[in-house]
Design a protein around this motif. Structure first.
Motif, mmCIF file in Angstrom:
data_model
loop_
_atom_site.group_PDB
_atom_site.id
_atom_site.type_symbol
_atom_site.label_atom_id
_atom_site.label_comp_id
_atom_site.label_asym_id
_atom_site.label_seq_id
_atom_site.Cartn_x
_atom_site.Cartn_y
_atom_site.Cartn_z
ATOM 1 N N ALA A 2 1.038 -1.030 -0.278
ATOM 2 C CA ALA A 2 0.085 -0.155 0.113
ATOM 3 C C ALA A 2 0.634 1.195 -0.081
ATOM 4 C CB ALA A 2 -0.928 0.116 1.360
ATOM 5 N N HIS A 3 2.232 1.032 0.328
ATOM 6 C CA HIS A 3 2.938 2.173 0.444
ATOM 7 C C HIS A 3 4.394 2.338 -0.343
ATOM 8 C CE1 HIS A 3 0.255 3.378 3.932
ATOM 9 N NE2 HIS A 3 0.556 2.286 4.252
ATOM 10 N N LEU A 4 4.949 1.034 -0.507
ATOM 11 C CA LEU A 4 5.988 1.165 -1.358
ATOM 12 C C LEU A 4 5.712 0.556 -2.385
ATOM 13 C CD1 LEU A 4 8.181 -0.203 1.756
ATOM 14 C CD2 LEU A 4 8.525 2.009 0.422
ATOM 15 N N LEU A 5 5.655 1.523 -3.515
ATOM 16 C CA LEU A 5 5.023 0.967 -4.842
ATOM 17 C C LEU A 5 5.989 1.083 -5.939
ATOM 18 C CD1 LEU A 5 1.641 2.892 -4.814
ATOM 19 C CD2 LEU A 5 2.075 1.005 -3.694
ATOM 20 N N THR A 6 5.797 0.026 -6.903
ATOM 21 C CA THR A 6 6.475 -0.047 -8.190
ATOM 22 C C THR A 6 5.830 0.788 -9.220
ATOM 23 O OG1 THR A 6 7.515 -2.122 -7.544
ATOM 24 C CG2 THR A 6 7.378 -1.294 -9.671
ATOM 25 N N GLU A 7 6.567 1.720 -10.137
ATOM 26 C CA GLU A 7 5.984 2.381 -11.118
ATOM 27 C C GLU A 7 6.718 1.610 -12.266
ATOM 28 O OE1 GLU A 7 3.722 4.693 -11.625
ATOM 29 O OE2 GLU A 7 3.653 5.539 -9.629
ATOM 30 N N SER A 8 5.897 0.715 -12.774
ATOM 31 C CA SER A 8 6.499 -0.176 -13.850
ATOM 32 C C SER A 8 7.491 0.524 -15.048
ATOM 33 C CB SER A 8 5.381 -0.927 -14.756
ATOM 34 O OG SER A 8 5.822 -1.814 -15.616
ATOM 35 N N GLY A 9 8.502 -0.061 -15.061
ATOM 36 C CA GLY A 9 9.650 0.442 -16.196
ATOM 37 C C GLY A 9 10.163 1.738 -15.835
ATOM 38 N N MET A 10 9.666 2.323 -14.645
ATOM 39 C CA MET A 10 10.302 3.602 -14.201
ATOM 40 C C MET A 10 10.856 3.619 -12.777
ATOM 41 S SD MET A 10 7.514 6.323 -15.813
ATOM 42 C CE MET A 10 6.135 5.230 -14.902
#
Length: 223
Positions: free
Chosen positions: A209-217
């Motif tokens: 919910a907090h440590l999120l992945t922004e795909s490819g970035m």
């Protein structure tokens, strides 16, 4: 807070000016890239909203020019949805990227995140998310009041994200921050350390919910 909108779409600029002014922003507008640089130099905005496809200097050229003298946060607001365009803008010095069309609530949330991204450096500097408290001055992390042990690399990764809450942090930026060089090759180390951080700090590591992945970035810490 002063906000510069650089976009050659007069209808969008007019709509944003009305909406953002209603939320307390002092809005300045520029219709092309050259005018954006001039307006930034004259008005010293706190945040810049920037389109990529503008006449008289495109957005990437404007970012390079601005980064020569200002650290004001830049949000790219563009109809270009390709990953390569996003990565190019972020590598040039943009702080975030929003794709058109967008929801105004999302844009306002990004603006709020950027406006608070600089964490105070005094002895009370802490960042909280969920049941986790990150004490940046003591270099300590607690969860539900209990101390969490992090490795030095895990700490450096979490510290950098905590100093830029809500902001997209690119993989290149994290590699440079952790290993001291943009030339370091990411062979899965960032994914490994992020996985370890989620296991230690997220209630549901598989659905963070907090440590999120922004795909490819890159990654984003959401408070």
């Amino acid at each position: 807070m002063k906000l510069l909108i650089a976009d050659d779409d007069p209808q969008l600029v007019r709509a944003l000016r009305i909406t953002l002014a209603a939320h307390g922003y002092d809005v300045v507008a520029a219709p092309d890239g050259a005018a954006a640089i001039t307006a930034a130099a004259q008005t010293h905005p706190d945040i810049i909203l920037l389109d990529l496809g503008m006449p008289r200097l495109d957005g990437i050229e404007v970012i390079h020019a601005l980064r020569g003298w200002t650290n004001a946060p830049i949000i790219v607001v563009s109809g270009r949805t390709g990953s390569a365009d996003k990565v190019e803008a972020l590598d040039a010095g943009a702080d975030d990227y929003v794709t058109k069309p967008f929801q105004i609530d999302e844009l306002l949330a990004r603006l709020r995140a950027l406006s608070r991204r600089s964490v105070p450096t005094g002895g009370e500097a802490t960042v909280s998310f969920g049941d986790v408290v990150v004490d940046l001055s003591a270099k300590a992390v607690t969860r539900d009041g209990e101390r969490v042990h992090l490795t030095p690399t895990e700490w450096r990764m979490l510290e950098h994200l905590s100093r830029h809450p809500g902001v997209l942090v690119t993989r290149q930026e994290l590699l440079k921050e952790i290993w001291g060089s943009e030339q370091v090759s990411d062979s899965g180390y960032l994914r490994l350390y992020m996985s370890q951080l989620r296991r230690k700090l997220e209630r549901e590591p598989g659905s963070p919910a907090h440590l999120l992945t922004e795909s490819g970035m890159g990654y984003r810490l959401v408070l």
